[in-house]
Enzyme design. Structure first.
Site, PDB file in Angstrom:
ATOM      1  N   LYS A  35       0.828  -1.209   0.000  1.00 49.55           N
ATOM      2  CA  LYS A  35       0.000   0.000   0.000  1.00 49.55           C
ATOM      3  C   LYS A  35       0.870   1.270   0.000  1.00 49.55           C
ATOM      4  CE  LYS A  35      -4.411   0.722   2.233  1.00 49.55           C
ATOM      5  NZ  LYS A  35      -5.109   0.552   3.503  1.00 49.55           N
ATOM      6  N   LEU A 153     -17.295  11.699   7.702  1.00 43.16           N
ATOM      7  CA  LEU A 153     -17.139  11.741   6.239  1.00 43.16           C
ATOM      8  C   LEU A 153     -18.049  10.736   5.563  1.00 43.16           C
ATOM      9  CD1 LEU A 153     -13.233  11.552   6.151  1.00 43.16           C
ATOM     10  CD2 LEU A 153     -14.675  13.582   6.370  1.00 43.16           C
ATOM     11  N   ARG A 154     -18.612  11.165   4.437  1.00 46.85           N
ATOM     12  CA  ARG A 154     -19.347  10.207   3.608  1.00 46.85           C
ATOM     13  C   ARG A 154     -18.453   9.771   2.469  1.00 46.85           C
ATOM     14  NH1 ARG A 154     -23.673  14.030   1.574  1.00 46.85           N
ATOM     15  NH2 ARG A 154     -21.844  15.314   1.925  1.00 46.85           N
ATOM     16  N   LEU A 253     -33.823  11.017   3.568  1.00 52.93           N
ATOM     17  CA  LEU A 253     -35.200  10.532   3.472  1.00 52.93           C
ATOM     18  C   LEU A 253     -35.448   9.931   2.094  1.00 52.93           C
ATOM     19  CD1 LEU A 253     -37.318  13.266   5.332  1.00 52.93           C
ATOM     20  CD2 LEU A 253     -36.805  10.939   6.109  1.00 52.93           C
ATOM     21  N   ALA A 255     -36.035   6.773   0.117  1.00 53.65           N
ATOM     22  CA  ALA A 255     -36.328   5.350   0.305  1.00 53.65           C
ATOM     23  C   ALA A 255     -35.519   4.548  -0.711  1.00 53.65           C
ATOM     24  CB  ALA A 255     -37.822   5.119   0.105  1.00 53.65           C
ATOM     25  N   GLY A 256     -35.118   3.348  -0.323  1.00 51.07           N
ATOM     26  CA  GLY A 256     -34.303   2.534  -1.213  1.00 51.07           C
ATOM     27  C   GLY A 256     -34.280   1.081  -0.758  1.00 51.07           C
ATOM     28  N   CYS A 263     -20.184   1.608   7.474  1.00 50.83           N
ATOM     29  CA  CYS A 263     -20.409   2.341   8.728  1.00 50.83           C
ATOM     30  C   CYS A 263     -21.742   2.031   9.394  1.00 50.83           C
ATOM     31  CB  CYS A 263     -20.295   3.824   8.470  1.00 50.83           C
ATOM     32  SG  CYS A 263     -18.738   4.243   7.708  1.00 50.83           S
ATOM     33  N   LYS A 266     -22.257  -1.673  10.672  1.00 50.14           N
ATOM     34  CA  LYS A 266     -21.313  -2.031  11.739  1.00 50.14           C
ATOM     35  C   LYS A 266     -21.557  -1.184  12.996  1.00 50.14           C
ATOM     36  CE  LYS A 266     -16.943  -0.644  11.001  1.00 50.14           C
ATOM     37  NZ  LYS A 266     -16.326   0.183  12.029  1.00 50.14           N
TER      38      LYS A 266
HETATM   39  C1  UGA Z   1     -21.956   7.412   6.748  1.00 52.16           C
HETATM   40  C2  UGA Z   1     -22.346   8.772   7.315  1.00 52.16           C
HETATM   41  O1  UGA Z   1     -23.211   9.451   6.402  1.00 52.16           O
HETATM   42  C3  UGA Z   1     -21.104   9.625   7.557  1.00 52.16           C
HETATM   43  O2  UGA Z   1     -21.459  10.848   8.172  1.00 52.16           O
HETATM   44  C4  UGA Z   1     -20.171   8.856   8.489  1.00 52.16           C
HETATM   45  O3  UGA Z   1     -18.963   9.548   8.717  1.00 52.16           O
HETATM   46  C5  UGA Z   1     -19.829   7.528   7.861  1.00 52.16           C
HETATM   47  O4  UGA Z   1     -21.034   6.787   7.638  1.00 52.16           O
HETATM   48  C6  UGA Z   1     -18.908   6.799   8.814  1.00 52.16           C
HETATM   49  O5  UGA Z   1     -19.328   6.474   9.934  1.00 52.16           O
HETATM   50  O6  UGA Z   1     -17.722   6.650   8.503  1.00 52.16           O
HETATM   51  P1  UGA Z   1     -21.324   6.485   4.305  1.00 52.16           P
HETATM   52  O7  UGA Z   1     -21.446   5.123   4.905  1.00 52.16           O
HETATM   53  O8  UGA Z   1     -20.133   6.815   3.480  1.00 52.16           O
HETATM   54  O9  UGA Z   1     -21.371   7.620   5.463  1.00 52.16           O
HETATM   55  O10 UGA Z   1     -22.566   6.704   3.361  1.00 52.16           O
HETATM   56  P2  UGA Z   1     -23.995   7.434   3.395  1.00 52.16           P
HETATM   57  O11 UGA Z   1     -24.017   8.443   2.325  1.00 52.16           O
HETATM   58  O12 UGA Z   1     -24.327   7.880   4.732  1.00 52.16           O
HETATM   59  O13 UGA Z   1     -24.944   6.226   2.953  1.00 52.16           O
HETATM   60  C7  UGA Z   1     -25.075   5.050   3.735  1.00 52.16           C
HETATM   61  C8  UGA Z   1     -26.141   4.146   3.178  1.00 52.16           C
HETATM   62  O14 UGA Z   1     -27.433   4.717   3.374  1.00 52.16           O
HETATM   63  C9  UGA Z   1     -26.038   3.882   1.676  1.00 52.16           C
HETATM   64  O15 UGA Z   1     -26.298   2.520   1.441  1.00 52.16           O
HETATM   65  C10 UGA Z   1     -27.107   4.767   1.068  1.00 52.16           C
HETATM   66  O16 UGA Z   1     -27.593   4.277  -0.159  1.00 52.16           O
HETATM   67  C11 UGA Z   1     -28.155   4.712   2.158  1.00 52.16           C
HETATM   68  N1  UGA Z   1     -29.068   5.878   2.135  1.00 52.16           N
HETATM   69  C12 UGA Z   1     -28.611   7.114   2.459  1.00 52.16           C
HETATM   70  C13 UGA Z   1     -30.395   5.689   1.810  1.00 52.16           C
HETATM   71  O17 UGA Z   1     -30.844   4.565   1.518  1.00 52.16           O
HETATM   72  N2  UGA Z   1     -31.230   6.773   1.836  1.00 52.16           N
HETATM   73  C14 UGA Z   1     -30.801   8.010   2.150  1.00 52.16           C
HETATM   74  O18 UGA Z   1     -31.625   8.943   2.165  1.00 52.16           O
HETATM   75  C15 UGA Z   1     -29.449   8.190   2.465  1.00 52.16           C
END
Ligand code: UGA
Length: 439
Positions: A35, A153-154, A253, A255-256, A263, A266
């Site tokens: 890495k 972070l997302r 909000l 739906a999916g 994250c 877990k």
């Molecule tokens: C998430 C949090 O959003 C971050 O703030 C956090 O730092 C991160 O976990 C972490 O703990 O490290 P992430 O897992 O990258 O970030 O992705 P998200 O954008 O939050 O999406 C998570 C899941 O929720 C995805 O499968 C997404 O498709 C789903 N989702 C999200 C929905 O089904 N509907 C929504 O309205 C939003």
């Protein structure tokens, strides 16, 4: 300031590159020689928009470097960040802290002068206390403070989230850490980002509480979507109708097929375990976890229903998108990992395309036929399923798709298209929480 970042995973690499971009001198350390070689050659171990350029610019300016041996960086650091993995421990769902504690031991042997040790990894409440105990036991003479500074972070939007966060949470027990942490995040003053100083345990819990709440919010709208389908209502309009209330807010909000990623699944599980162990169970979150697990599995039944039953022998399903969300190659806990095997168990052939995730997916999805592009994946299929809302699936040539499919059936698990448009184009189209449109 001088920063050592232990761990060049997702969080470590993004945070390290961003701190360097803030003007600090950062060394990212990792035990994985391959890495480090790759990073030194300018290649990223993960797909994250903008990261490669950010790393290259800061390496060029001499503020960012990568090292296999962290000794020098740790000895000279003002702040040492622990950003190693905390996977779910097999069997009980607790976070596995062995990498965190190993990092603490390594740091203990090396720190020199007052050093702030910061956990960025998501760690259960009380981990900071344990890190402090480990270091103190190994180096009674060391002068240090242990701080919690969770990341929010997302994936896919990580650099923007780091540089323009809604807030920064910093948990301290030793006041000497405050000026140092303030200085690290000083560039955020420009945007007047709130920096919230709390106790260390409070900060650790805040991270879990944030993710649990967001998982709950998604699960709420997913259940509401099911109800909309039963009642002939439209979940997107319900989401807008409630989201415009500032107390609720419109984000998260959508739906999916259920939340995935490294994250939410877990962290919700770990929080449930922590709460149970503390004698203060979180029944809402327990239920959220159950509903979400069941939902991901149930998505295959929706696809089968669109094909008229659960015997899918001789049928071909095209999956567009495999990652848990767009703009990442991350497959962890992606709904596609439940959907594809369930469809194959019903007898279907599954052919799939994902813009960035196929390399990872190939390791996890036996029997799936990977195709080179969305149209290749759709060719000869009985149904096309939108699993992940990548931009390139938002503007598909639907006439071409229709010609390539054996029959014009689409299951849109991300509500990318509009039912009335799809009906007008002659598709049998089903989506999440919206009235179905038959041809
Ligand atoms: C998430 C949090 O959003 C971050 O703030 C956090 O730092 C991160 O976990 C972490 O703990 O490290 P992430 O897992 O990258 O970030 O992705 P998200 O954008 O939050 O999406 C998570 C899941 O929720 C995805 O499968 C997404 O498709 C789903 N989702 C999200 C929905 O089904 N509907 C929504 O309205 C939003």
């Amino acid at each position: 300031m001088r920063v050592a970042m232990i761990g060049t995973g997702y969080v470590g690499l993004v945070s390290g590159a961003c701190f360097a971009d803030f003007g600090h001198v950062v060394t990212c350390v990792d035990k994985d020689a391959a890495k480090i070689d790759r990073l030194n050659a300018g290649r990223m171990p993960i797909y994250e928009p903008g990261l490669e350029d950010l790393v290259a610019a800061n390496v060029r300016d001499g503020r960012l470097s990568f090292a296999l041996d962290g000794a020098d960086a740790i000895r000279t650091a003002d702040a040492v960040f622990i950003a190693v993995g905390t996977p779910s421990r097999r069997g009980d769902g607790h976070a596995d802290l062995s990498y965190v504690y190993a990092a603490a031991e390594e740091i203990a042997d090396l720190i020199n002068g007052f050093t702030v040790i910061v956990t960025k990894s998501t760690v259960p409440v009380g981990t900071g206390d344990e890190i402090e105990r480990i270091i103190r036991a190994r180096r009674p003479d060391a002068d240090f403070a242990v701080v919690s500074n969770p990341e929010f972070l997302r994936e896919g939007a990580a650099i923007g989230d780091f540089k323009r966060p809604d807030r920064v949470v910093v948990g301290i027990e030793d006041e000497r850490a405050r000026p140092l942490m303030t200085e690290l995040y000083r560039p955020l003053n420009l945007n007047e980002t709130p920096i919230l100083f709390t106790g260390r345990r409070t900060s650790e819990l805040t991270k879990y509480a944030a993710n649990a709440f967001l998982a709950l919010k998604i699960t709420f709208i997913n259940e509401m979507a099911d109800l909309c389908e039963s009642l002939g209502a439209d979940v997107q309009q319900v989401a807008r109708g409630i989201g415009l209330d500032n107390r609720i807010g419109s984000k998260f909000l959508h739906a999916g097929p259920g939340y995935g990623g490294s994250c939410f699944p877990k962290d919700t599980l770990a929080l449930v375990r922590t709460a149970t162990d503390a004698g203060s169970p979180l029944r809402l979150i327990e239920t959220t976890v159950e509903i979400n697990d069941a939902r991901k599995k149930a998505m295959a039944d929706r696809v089968a229903a669109a094909l008229g039953g659960t015997d899918l022998k001789g049928k071909t399903v095209a999956l567009l998108g495999l990652t848990f969300k767009p703009n990442t190659d991350d497959m962890r806990d992606a709904p596609s990992l439940d959907v594809a095997p369930a469809l194959m168990a019903m007898g279907a052939t599954v052919q799939a395309f994902d813009p960035e995730g196929m390399h990872e997916a190939a390791k996890l999805m036996d029997g799936v036929v990977f195709r080179d592009g969305p149209y290749d994946a759709v060719e000869g299929a009985d149904v096309v399923v939108i699993m992940t809302e990548w931009d390139q699936f938002r503007a598909l040539d639907l006439d071409r798709i229709k010609l390539l499919l054996k029959q014009p059936v689409m299951v849109d698990l991300r509500n990318v298209y509009r039912p009335e448009d799809m009906k007008a184009r002659g598709f049998h189209y089903s989506s999440i929480g919206r009235p179905e449109s038959a041809r």
